[in-house]
Enzyme design. Structure first.
Site, mmCIF file in Angstrom:
data_model
loop_
_atom_site.group_PDB
_atom_site.id
_atom_site.type_symbol
_atom_site.label_atom_id
_atom_site.label_comp_id
_atom_site.label_asym_id
_atom_site.label_seq_id
_atom_site.Cartn_x
_atom_site.Cartn_y
_atom_site.Cartn_z
ATOM 1 N N ASP A 19 41.495 29.887 41.356
ATOM 2 C CA ASP A 19 41.114 31.300 41.339
ATOM 3 C C ASP A 19 39.920 31.354 42.275
ATOM 4 O O ASP A 19 38.821 30.923 41.913
ATOM 5 C CB ASP A 19 40.712 31.748 39.930
ATOM 6 C CG ASP A 19 40.468 33.243 39.902
ATOM 7 O OD1 ASP A 19 39.734 33.749 40.775
ATOM 8 O OD2 ASP A 19 41.023 33.927 39.021
ATOM 9 N N HIS A 20 40.139 31.862 43.489
ATOM 10 C CA HIS A 20 39.086 31.661 44.496
ATOM 11 C C HIS A 20 37.793 32.405 44.153
ATOM 12 O O HIS A 20 36.735 32.075 44.674
ATOM 13 C CB HIS A 20 39.596 31.980 45.913
ATOM 14 C CG HIS A 20 39.683 33.431 46.243
ATOM 15 N ND1 HIS A 20 40.721 34.225 45.835
ATOM 16 C CD2 HIS A 20 38.861 34.241 46.945
ATOM 17 C CE1 HIS A 20 40.534 35.459 46.279
ATOM 18 N NE2 HIS A 20 39.411 35.494 46.957
ATOM 19 N N LYS A 44 33.277 31.441 44.596
ATOM 20 C CA LYS A 44 32.282 32.248 45.318
ATOM 21 C C LYS A 44 30.894 31.870 44.801
ATOM 22 O O LYS A 44 30.680 31.732 43.594
ATOM 23 C CB LYS A 44 32.553 33.746 45.125
ATOM 24 C CG LYS A 44 33.815 34.209 45.874
ATOM 25 C CD LYS A 44 33.994 35.702 45.760
ATOM 26 C CE LYS A 44 35.364 36.141 46.269
ATOM 27 N NZ LYS A 44 35.463 36.274 47.705
ATOM 28 N N HIS A 58 40.989 37.247 38.834
ATOM 29 C CA HIS A 58 39.607 37.314 39.327
ATOM 30 C C HIS A 58 38.660 38.096 38.403
ATOM 31 O O HIS A 58 37.564 37.643 38.090
ATOM 32 C CB HIS A 58 39.554 37.971 40.707
ATOM 33 C CG HIS A 58 40.509 37.384 41.699
ATOM 34 N ND1 HIS A 58 40.851 36.055 41.718
ATOM 35 C CD2 HIS A 58 41.201 37.946 42.722
ATOM 36 C CE1 HIS A 58 41.699 35.833 42.698
ATOM 37 N NE2 HIS A 58 41.937 36.959 43.319
HETATM 38 C C1 BG6 Z 1 43.577 38.158 46.393
HETATM 39 C C2 BG6 Z 1 44.424 39.381 46.182
HETATM 40 O O1 BG6 Z 1 43.736 37.261 45.324
HETATM 41 O O2 BG6 Z 1 42.213 38.528 46.487
HETATM 42 C C3 BG6 Z 1 44.197 40.402 47.280
HETATM 43 O O3 BG6 Z 1 45.798 39.010 46.154
HETATM 44 C C4 BG6 Z 1 42.725 40.695 47.440
HETATM 45 O O4 BG6 Z 1 44.919 41.605 47.021
HETATM 46 C C5 BG6 Z 1 41.930 39.407 47.562
HETATM 47 O O5 BG6 Z 1 42.550 41.496 48.589
HETATM 48 C C6 BG6 Z 1 40.447 39.693 47.548
HETATM 49 O O6 BG6 Z 1 39.735 38.525 47.835
HETATM 50 P P1 BG6 Z 1 38.282 38.605 48.494
HETATM 51 O O7 BG6 Z 1 37.792 37.206 48.468
HETATM 52 O O8 BG6 Z 1 38.470 39.162 49.863
HETATM 53 O O9 BG6 Z 1 37.501 39.539 47.625
#
Ligand code: BG6
Length: 510
Positions: A195-196, A200, A259
């Site tokens: 879960d990126h 962060k 997220h």
């Molecule tokens: C992704 C979603 O997981 O996260 C996208 O599938 C979204 O829809 C993106 O735009 C947002 O990531 P970040 O890091 O740009 O906030």
């Protein structure tokens, strides 16, 4: 073992053991925009161990040289630190391309032979990190074929791990099924569900802020906190052919299930017993277990607002409405915006609402968490008819990462006049360097065997159970709550404002 010519200064982090990373879906967007630039930046920072190799696995015919040239092009555009040819060249020589269909077990057997050759050239170390970044319909095939080719088994003294990209299922049954396939292939300890948002920098700082400072934790409960807001605003619509995926998913599944609930768990969790992966994840799971079911507790429409954008403008540029987007059904019922009022049924948070919202095509890109404290007793300054405002602690996840605290101060002068002021901390100015990208941290952690910032099986399943209930009420109930609209470039539907207004509150202006 060869020496890595890119070791131009270590960041202080212990280098993980060398391994080969195999990326499934190597010709895709994620590999080009995020994964390879992340590895390049780790290398530039001197944190990539000598002997690292990357093998891209995908269906298209391509040579190593073409693959590297395409990655160079992408790195030029997407690298956090400037792309430097002198550094890129030796780095790119550690990247290879392996062509195979995802369903073809022979391709995996050939991969196994290739990995053995790489291990031999490296001097015998055989650690492997499989990164599944393909389209989700291939996740099962890839896992099953890794097992069929014996690649899931680590050699003696080595490790074999798997990172699985999102989406991790599309609902609870599909997530459970995927978890079963994973369990038949890798142990939970070797499974890294990404879960990126957890990678962060500011999300990681949430725990430090709460538990390394003595002043916040005594106030971090329903006696002092009135409510919490979590906002993820995006200006993007359905660029890059995402319409088809997104229309089948929607904001709730795309961002809230993972997220935003992850951020909520970091704000709400009890202090973990220790900083081990399971210590932290146990604390997060307890938050998920205390999520009050929205449907059972009354009317879903009163707790969750969903909406689509209509045509409008962003930064002065006209943009299409959601239903007019490429590869979106013109009669789509899918939400591109969602706002929820969430309650946690536990001792600390009884009576404190968490308002969570996310939307596409909002006026700016910004993710933040704001903690709104209860107002001071209105017995002194309120007599002067001054507008009192509560203290707010804001954690800016992105961009302009930082933390600010709003308080009331006297305006200099003979009269007693007051105004809110901000104490502000910016990462960029305080630390004088850009924060690593989330994928840099997460890749390094997976190489080092630290799963703290990855989701565990039970977290993912509880989050799906929560979201599934809402989806069911939207799509299967005889009288589903209405789908609202908002013009692209505005701050969302008026129904979302009404959700807070009903509680005597307003959304924070970002
Ligand atoms: C992704 C979603 O997981 O996260 C996208 O599938 C979204 O829809 C993106 O735009 C947002 O990531 P970040 O890091 O740009 O906030």
């Amino acid at each position: 073992m060869e020496s890595n010519p890119l070791r131009i200064g270590l960041s202080g982090r212990k280098l993980p053991e060398a391994c080969t990373i195999v990326i499934f879906g190597a010709t895709g967007d994620l590999t080009h925009r995020k994964l390879v630039p992340a590895l390049y930046n780790i290398a530039v920072d001197g944190d990539l161990p000598p002997g690292m190799r990357v093998v891209g696995f995908a269906r298209r015919e391509k040579s190593d040289a073409t693959f590297r040239a395409e990655l160079a092009e992408a790195n030029l555009q997407h690298s956090r630190q400037p792309h430097d040819d002198a550094l890129w060249r030796p780095f790119s020589e550690t990247i290879f391309y392996h062509r195979s269909e995802f369903q073809d077990v022979e391709g995996y057997r050939a991969l196994a032979r290739r990995l053995d050759d790489i291990d031999t050239a490296r001097g015998g170390e055989g650690n492997r990190l499989f990164y599944i970044a393909s389209a989700p319909e291939y996740f099962d095939d890839i896992l099953q074929n890794l097992r069929a080719a014996g690649l899931n088994k680590a050699r003696s003294g080595c490790w074999a791990r798997v990172i699985i990209e999102k989406p991790f299922g599309t609902d609870l049954p599909s997530a459970k099924h995927l978890n079963e396939v994973v369990r038949g292939t890798f142990s939970e300890q070797d499974t890294y569900r990404i879960d990126h948002y957890l990678g962060k920098e500011t999300a990681q700082n949430l725990m430090v802020l709460r538990f390394a400072n003595a002043i916040f934790e005594p106030l971090w409960n329903n006696r002092f906190i009135d409510h919490v807001q979590i906002t993820c605003a995006e200006t993007l619509g359905m660029e890059g052919g995402r319409g088809a995926y997104y229309d089948a998913s929607g904001a709730l599944r795309d961002m809230v299930q993972n997220h935003l609930l992850q951020l909520l768990s970091l704000v709400a969790m009890e202090p973990p017993v220790d900083l081990s992966a399971d210590g932290v994840r146990d604390a997060k799971v307890n938050v998920f277990r205390s999520l009050r079911p929205l449907v059972g507790s009354g009317d879903i429409g009163g707790n969750v607002i969903r909406a689509q954008y209509t045509e409008g403008s962003i930064d002065g540029q006209p943009v299409a409405g959601y239903r007019q987007e490429d590869r979106v059904n013109p009669e789509s019922q899918t939400e591109a915006y969602v706002a929820l009022r969430i309650h946690l049924d536990n001792w600390r948070w009884e009576g404190v609402p968490f308002y969570v919202r996310m939307g596409k095509r909002l006026p700016k890109k910004a993710t933040e968490i704001s903690v709104h404290f209860r107002p001071a007793p209105e017995v002194l300054f309120n007599r002067m008819h001054v507008e009192m405002r509560e203290n707010v602690l804001v954690m800016r996840i992105q961009p302009d990462e930082g933390i600010s605290l709003r308080m009331i101060s006297k305006i200099p002068g003979a009269n007693l006049r007051m105004e809110p002021v901000k104490m502000d901390f910016h990462y960029a100015t305080s630390f004088g360097k850009s924060s690593p990208e989330a994928y840099e941290r997460l890749l390094l952690d997976a190489m080092a065997g630290d799963a703290t910032l990855f989701a565990r099986r039970d977290e993912v399943e509880i989050a799906w159970a929560f979201v599934d209930e809402i989806e069911k009420a939207w799509h299967q109930s005889p009288e589903p709550p209405p789908l609202a609209t908002y013009p692209a470039g505005s701050w969302g539907p008026s129904e979302a404002d009404a959700l807070l207004a009903g509680d005597g509150r307003i959304w924070r202006r970002l």
